[in-house]
Design an enzyme around this catalytic site. Sequence first.
Site, PDB file in Angstrom:
ATOM      1  N   LYS A 279       0.835  -1.204   0.000  1.00 37.95           N
ATOM      2  CA  LYS A 279       0.000   0.000   0.000  1.00 37.95           C
ATOM      3  C   LYS A 279       0.872   1.257   0.000  1.00 37.95           C
ATOM      4  CE  LYS A 279      -4.058  -2.040   0.071  1.00 37.95           C
ATOM      5  NZ  LYS A 279      -4.941  -2.190   1.229  1.00 37.95           N
ATOM      6  N   ARG A 314      -3.166 -10.954   3.658  1.00 32.22           N
ATOM      7  CA  ARG A 314      -3.390 -10.887   2.213  1.00 32.22           C
ATOM      8  C   ARG A 314      -2.165 -10.211   1.598  1.00 32.22           C
ATOM      9  NH1 ARG A 314      -5.558  -7.444  -1.703  1.00 32.22           N
ATOM     10  NH2 ARG A 314      -6.820  -8.497  -3.311  1.00 32.22           N
TER      11      ARG A 314
END
Length: 339
Positions: A279, A314
Amino acid sequence: MATYYRPIARYDHARPDGALPLAGGPLWFDTVELLRRDAPPQLSPAHSAPTEVVARLTAPRAPVAGLELSEPRLMGILNVTPDSFSDGGLHFEPASALAHTRDMIGAGAAIIDVGGESTRPGASEIPIDEEIRRTAPVIAAIRAETDIPISIDTRKAPVAHAAHEAGANLINDVAGFTFDPDLAPFAASASLPVCVMHAQGTPDMMQVDPRYDNVALDVYDYLSDRVEVLTALGIPRDQIIVDPGIGFGKTLDHNLTLLQNLSLFHALGCPILLGASRKRFIGTIGGAEEARHRAPGSIAVAIAGVAQGVQMLRVHDVRETSEALRLWQSATLGQQGKD
């Protein structure tokens, strides 16, 4: 005013008498942080929490989609999209997607998350037929080779239905089952486990000035409400995974606050998924401008999550995360991970 209970997760091998297991796993806690919207945080002995709270904090998490959750599991990301923020276009073709899946399974992935619509900041919705065309054949090809659990990453009931027919056995919705009113009832009717994520706004607008009164408690309340809606439809609580939605309608500071308070979400009595891989905030803090260079930072965040008892990670970088996880487990818990 409600009181929230955040267990202070610990993993030291010197475990005091009376310490409680965290979600039935190897971590433990003997202290909880009491959080209120109208008062400063306060530490308290774990046994002082209400009985029903202690029960949810300590109960072992049931298997989900056939996965035992007594230790962290890796969810390998398979984006069959041309425009995902990190790997868009790399696995868009079915042959490439299947080859990447084989690599992730060999590297330690315990479940594969297949997504056909990018939900990166600024992304636009795509037609249902196109999303099905991208995902269902790939899921069928994976299922023809292996019985590994497969998650369909979608906000739409028709896509989930086609994915389930192709072999998917978990629905992962970044919209928390609020985008398509037919999605949650379908999951319940098909007896499928689900992952419910928090997001503020839709992908095209979610990073435009996101605001919270108290990000950790606001996200907790949202997930608590969604869990109640899903259980009312007939989906068992122990088959609902919760995801605080790192990067979805959050600033860098919001993300860090959520990461520091991940153990709070154990009080929901559900497994926790952490999806922070590659991210933007990882690149900002770590100095990696390109998403594909953010594996070291992603692994650091993943291990920080495991240290708070997160059951599922994840990730894009399965092999590297699996190696780091095994070393962390060996060095801190005296055990070798199975992933």
